[in-house]
Motif scaffolding. Structure first.
Motif, PDB file in Angstrom:
ATOM      1  N   PHE A 109      16.512  34.901 -13.550  1.00 23.51           N
ATOM      2  CA  PHE A 109      16.212  33.575 -14.114  1.00 23.51           C
ATOM      3  C   PHE A 109      16.480  32.482 -13.080  1.00 23.51           C
ATOM      4  N   LYS A 110      17.575  32.614 -12.367  1.00 26.61           N
ATOM      5  CA  LYS A 110      17.943  31.598 -11.370  1.00 26.61           C
ATOM      6  C   LYS A 110      16.970  31.576 -10.192  1.00 26.61           C
ATOM      7  N   GLU A 111      16.446  32.745  -9.851  1.00 24.39           N
ATOM      8  CA  GLU A 111      15.595  32.867  -8.670  1.00 24.39           C
ATOM      9  C   GLU A 111      14.116  32.593  -8.920  1.00 24.39           C
ATOM     10  N   THR A 112      13.724  32.506 -10.188  1.00 26.22           N
ATOM     11  CA  THR A 112      12.317  32.300 -10.502  1.00 26.22           C
ATOM     12  C   THR A 112      12.117  30.957 -11.192  1.00 26.22           C
ATOM     13  N   ARG A 113      10.964  30.390 -10.971  1.00 26.66           N
ATOM     14  CA  ARG A 113      10.623  29.129 -11.608  1.00 26.66           C
ATOM     15  C   ARG A 113      10.516  29.360 -13.106  1.00 26.66           C
ATOM     16  N   GLN A 114      11.227  28.569 -13.882  1.00 24.98           N
ATOM     17  CA  GLN A 114      11.208  28.700 -15.338  1.00 24.98           C
ATOM     18  C   GLN A 114      10.419  27.542 -15.945  1.00 24.98           C
ATOM     19  N   VAL A 115       9.636  27.854 -16.971  1.00 22.71           N
ATOM     20  CA  VAL A 115       8.846  26.844 -17.672  1.00 22.71           C
ATOM     21  C   VAL A 115       9.142  26.931 -19.163  1.00 22.71           C
ATOM     22  N   LEU A 116       8.960  25.819 -19.851  1.00 24.14           N
ATOM     23  CA  LEU A 116       9.177  25.783 -21.289  1.00 24.14           C
ATOM     24  C   LEU A 116       8.051  26.502 -21.996  1.00 24.14           C
ATOM     25  N   VAL A 117       8.401  27.419 -22.896  1.00 27.10           N
ATOM     26  CA  VAL A 117       7.394  28.163 -23.660  1.00 27.10           C
ATOM     27  C   VAL A 117       6.731  27.229 -24.637  1.00 27.10           C
TER      28      VAL A 117
END
Length: 117
Positions: A109-117
């Motif tokens: 999670f920290k290493e990948t770009r996260q987007v709001l579902v």
């Protein structure tokens, strides 16, 4: 090093499953997910996303439950399988997720770009 899709598949296979209370959606709030996982989900309109956010819900939650259950993101799969994301009703798998796998998922999670579902 795994490609993201391989990592996602690896983690999915190691997150234990369990039976939820029928009709319960208490863990189906707004969440973030990797761009790759998001790409697997049907696109929702801005209005659908806004309405879900106003209700502190997920835009993929339908009247009968999760409409994308087989493709639900890792964060959704984690709910109830770890004390960190415990089910508010006490449901859980017989064996909780391995702590090392859980930590690897949080690192992902920290290493990948996260987007709001």
């Amino acid at each position: 090093m795994f490609m993201n899709s391989s990592k996602i598949r690896f983690f999915r296979q190691r997150i234990p499953s369990f039976e939820c209370i029928p009709g319960c959606h208490d863990c189906c709030g707004p969440v973030t997910t990797s761009s790759e996982e998001m790409a697997r989900l049907p696109r929702k309109s801005a209005a659908e996303q806004e309405k879900a956010l106003e209700n502190l819900s997920c835009p993929h939650l339908g009247e009968q439950g999760c409409t994308v259950y087989m493709e639900r993101p890792l964060i959704c799969r984690l709910f109830g399988t770890t004390p960190v994301l415990a089910c508010p009703h006490g449901k859980r798998p017989q064996l909780m997720i391995d702590e090392k796998i859980e930590q690897q998922i949080y690192q992902f999670f920290k290493e990948t770009r996260q987007v709001l579902v």
